[in-house]
Enzyme design. Structure first.
Site, PDB file in Angstrom:
ATOM      1  N   ARG A 198      58.297 -88.309   5.466  1.00  0.00           N
ATOM      2  CA  ARG A 198      58.793 -87.221   6.313  1.00  0.00           C
ATOM      3  C   ARG A 198      60.314 -87.239   6.359  1.00  0.00           C
ATOM      4  O   ARG A 198      60.964 -86.192   6.244  1.00  0.00           O
ATOM      5  CB  ARG A 198      58.216 -87.330   7.718  1.00  0.00           C
ATOM      6  CG  ARG A 198      58.804 -86.335   8.712  1.00  0.00           C
ATOM      7  CD  ARG A 198      58.091 -86.379  10.049  1.00  0.00           C
ATOM      8  NE  ARG A 198      56.725 -85.901   9.907  1.00  0.00           N
ATOM      9  CZ  ARG A 198      55.834 -85.898  10.884  1.00  0.00           C
ATOM     10  NH1 ARG A 198      56.159 -86.372  12.071  1.00  0.00           N
ATOM     11  NH2 ARG A 198      54.615 -85.439  10.694  1.00  0.00           N
TER      12      ARG A 198
ATOM     13  N   PHE B  68      48.719 -64.850  29.650  1.00  0.00           N
ATOM     14  CA  PHE B  68      47.531 -65.695  29.521  1.00  0.00           C
ATOM     15  C   PHE B  68      46.284 -65.016  30.087  1.00  0.00           C
ATOM     16  O   PHE B  68      45.372 -65.683  30.568  1.00  0.00           O
ATOM     17  CB  PHE B  68      47.762 -67.069  30.164  1.00  0.00           C
ATOM     18  CG  PHE B  68      48.734 -67.922  29.396  1.00  0.00           C
ATOM     19  CD1 PHE B  68      48.298 -68.812  28.427  1.00  0.00           C
ATOM     20  CD2 PHE B  68      50.090 -67.812  29.621  1.00  0.00           C
ATOM     21  CE1 PHE B  68      49.197 -69.577  27.701  1.00  0.00           C
ATOM     22  CE2 PHE B  68      51.010 -68.564  28.895  1.00  0.00           C
ATOM     23  CZ  PHE B  68      50.554 -69.451  27.933  1.00  0.00           C
ATOM     24  N   LEU B  69      46.260 -63.702  30.021  1.00  0.00           N
ATOM     25  CA  LEU B  69      45.082 -62.950  30.457  1.00  0.00           C
ATOM     26  C   LEU B  69      44.488 -62.148  29.309  1.00  0.00           C
ATOM     27  O   LEU B  69      43.881 -61.100  29.527  1.00  0.00           O
ATOM     28  CB  LEU B  69      45.444 -62.015  31.622  1.00  0.00           C
ATOM     29  CG  LEU B  69      45.690 -62.687  32.974  1.00  0.00           C
ATOM     30  CD1 LEU B  69      46.078 -61.645  34.018  1.00  0.00           C
ATOM     31  CD2 LEU B  69      44.453 -63.463  33.437  1.00  0.00           C
ATOM     32  N   ASN B  70      44.657 -62.620  28.080  1.00  0.00           N
ATOM     33  CA  ASN B  70      44.031 -61.973  26.931  1.00  0.00           C
ATOM     34  C   ASN B  70      42.731 -62.691  26.603  1.00  0.00           C
ATOM     35  O   ASN B  70      42.740 -63.841  26.177  1.00  0.00           O
ATOM     36  CB  ASN B  70      44.974 -62.019  25.720  1.00  0.00           C
ATOM     37  CG  ASN B  70      46.233 -61.206  25.946  1.00  0.00           C
ATOM     38  OD1 ASN B  70      46.184 -60.097  26.478  1.00  0.00           O
ATOM     39  ND2 ASN B  70      47.372 -61.754  25.557  1.00  0.00           N
TER      40      ASN B  70
ATOM     41  N   GLY C  11      39.482 -63.961  24.744  1.00  0.00           N
ATOM     42  CA  GLY C  11      39.323 -64.325  23.348  1.00  0.00           C
ATOM     43  C   GLY C  11      38.333 -65.449  23.154  1.00  0.00           C
ATOM     44  O   GLY C  11      37.446 -65.664  23.995  1.00  0.00           O
TER      45      GLY C  11
ATOM     46  N   CYS D 153      48.055 -79.047  22.774  1.00  0.00           N
ATOM     47  CA  CYS D 153      48.351 -79.369  24.177  1.00  0.00           C
ATOM     48  C   CYS D 153      47.185 -79.177  25.134  1.00  0.00           C
ATOM     49  O   CYS D 153      46.728 -80.131  25.764  1.00  0.00           O
ATOM     50  CB  CYS D 153      49.547 -78.538  24.648  1.00  0.00           C
ATOM     51  SG  CYS D 153      51.093 -78.935  23.814  1.00  0.00           S
TER      52      CYS D 153
ATOM     53  N   LYS E 204      43.870 -81.606  24.919  1.00  0.00           N
ATOM     54  CA  LYS E 204      44.066 -83.019  25.259  1.00  0.00           C
ATOM     55  C   LYS E 204      44.679 -83.198  26.647  1.00  0.00           C
ATOM     56  O   LYS E 204      44.365 -84.170  27.349  1.00  0.00           O
ATOM     57  CB  LYS E 204      44.909 -83.723  24.204  1.00  0.00           C
ATOM     58  CG  LYS E 204      46.384 -83.445  24.198  1.00  0.00           C
ATOM     59  CD  LYS E 204      47.094 -84.253  23.127  1.00  0.00           C
ATOM     60  CE  LYS E 204      48.607 -84.037  23.147  1.00  0.00           C
ATOM     61  NZ  LYS E 204      49.242 -84.564  24.363  1.00  0.00           N
TER      62      LYS E 204
END
EC number: 1.1.1.22
Length: 447
Positions: A35, A252-254, A256, A263, A266
């Site tokens: 890396r 965050f109201l879609n 799906g 994130c 976990k």
């Protein structure tokens, strides 16, 4: 200021490059020699829009460099960040802190003079105390402070989030450390970004609480979507209606296929385990985790139903594999569970993702990868849209239908309008609304 960033993965590399762009002198450290060799050549190991240019510009300006030798970076650094991985510990859901502990030991051996050690990794409450204990045991005479500075970066918008954040949270237990952190983030004052100083444990918990709340919001609207499908309501309009309330907000109201990524899965589990360790019930978060896990396979059942109750021997085209757009991250992507369930039901899978297919090959087997959306749709008995990449938002629907064996589209992100799909002759199934059957020219009745 001189900064050492231990860990050159997603958080470490973005943070290091942004700090360098502020004018600080940053050395990114990683044990992965390949890396570091790639970064020195300008090869970026992750997909994040704009990161390649940001790294190149700051390397050219001699503000950003890379090394595998922690002893090269730490002794002269005023702030040393721990930005290593904290994956879910196998078997129990706790955060695995081995890499944090090892970083603390190495920092203790290398640091010289007063040093602020900053936990940037997402860690449970009390990790700062643990890091302080490790360093103090190794170097009783050392002058140092341990600070919590959780990251709130959205994959695909990480640079913008770092440079124009909603807030910066700094958990410091002494004034000297606060002054160092204030100077480090001073360039943000031009954007009037609020810096919230707290004690260390409060900062650690703030990160977990934020992610758990957002995961809860996603899961809530997904359950409302299920009810909408049964009663004949439209979840997109419901979401708009409640999102107009400033106490709730529209983000965050879609509805799906459920949350995924590095994130939310976990962190919600780690918060649950931490609460259990302290004898505190987290019933809402426990329900969120359980509902989200079940939702992914429920989406596969939605596809099977759209195909007449069976996908045995059928070809299903999948558009979008990563857990969200503008990243190549496949961690806990809904596509993994959905594709696995469809394969177990006998389906053949063709898939396309603009940047995530190489990573997907590490997670998925027996998948045929296409060159674009139309190649993916060729001969398909149904097309499933899982990730709402911009490239999928304005497809040529006439061309798409011509390529498919059957005009069935299951839109798990509600990208298209039912009326538009109907005009092009598709049987269209979405989340949180009634399916529209082109063959009958009407929506499927409630019930």
């Amino acid at each position: 200021m001189r900064v050492a960033m231990i860990g050159s993965g997603y958080v470490g590399l973005v943070s290091g490059a942004c700090f360098a762009d502020f004018g600080h002198e940053v050395v990114c450290v990683d044990v992965n020699a390949q890396r570091i060799a790639d970064l020195k050549k300008g090869i970026i190991p992750i997909y994040e829009p704009g990161l390649d240019r940001l790294v190149a510009d700051n390397v050219a300006a001699n503000r950003l460099s890379f090394t595998t030798d922690l002893n090269e970076a730490v002794p002269t650094a005023e702030a040393v960040f721990i930005a290593v991985g904290t994956p879910e510990r196998r078997g129990d859901g706790h955060a695995d802190l081995r890499y944090v502990q090892e970083a603390a030991r190495e920092i203790a051996r290398a640091m010289a003079g007063y040093t602020v050690v900053v936990n940037k990794s997402t860690v449970p409450v009390g990790t700062g105390d643990m890091v302080e204990g490790i360093i103090r045991e190794a170097r009783p005479e050392a002058e140092f402070s341990v600070v919590s500075n959780p990251e709130f970066l959205r994959e695909g918008a990480a640079i913008e989030d770092f440079k124009r954040p909603d807030r910066v949270v700094v958990g410091a237990n002494d004034e000297r450390a606060k002054q160092v952190m204030a100077e480090l983030y001073r360039p943000l004052s031009l954007n009037a970004a609020p810096v919230l100083f707290t004690d260390r444990r409060t900062a650690e918990l703030t990160k977990y609480a934020a992610n758990a709340f957002l995961a809860t919001k996603i899961t809530f609207i997904n359950e409302i979507a299920d009810l909408c499908e049964e009663v004949g309501a439209d979840v997109q309009l419901v979401a708009r209606g409640i999102g107009m309330d400033k106490r709730i907000g529209p983000k965050f109201l879609n509805a799906g296929p459920g949350y995924g990524g590095s994130c939310f899965p976990k962190d919600t589990k780690a918060l649950m385990r931490s609460a259990q360790d302290y004898g505190v019930a987290m019933r809402i978060v426990e329900s969120v985790v359980a509902v989200n896990d079940a939702r992914k396979t429920a989406m596969a059942r939605k596809v099977v139903k759209a195909c007449g109750g069976s996908v045995q021997g059928k070809t299903i085209a999948v558009l979008g594999l990563t857990f969200k757009p503008n990243t190549d991250d496949m961690r806990d992507s809904p596509a993994i569970s959905i594709i696995g369930a469809l394969q177990r039901a006998g389906a053949r899978i063709r898939a396309f993702d603009p940047v995530g297919m190489e990573q997907a090959k590490k997670e998925l087997t027996d998948v045929a990868y296409a060159t674009d959306a139309y190649d993916c749709a060729h001969g398909a008995d149904a097309l499933v849209l899982i990730t709402e990449w911009d490239a999928f938002r304005a497809l040529d629907l006439a061309r798409l239908k011509q390529r498919m064996a059957a005009p069935v589209v299951v839109d798990l992100r509600n990208v298209y309008r039912a009326e538009e799909m109907a005009r092009h002759g598709f049987d269209y199934v979405r989340v949180g609304g009634r399916p529209h059957l082109a063959s009958t020219g009407r929506s499927k009745p409630v019930g």
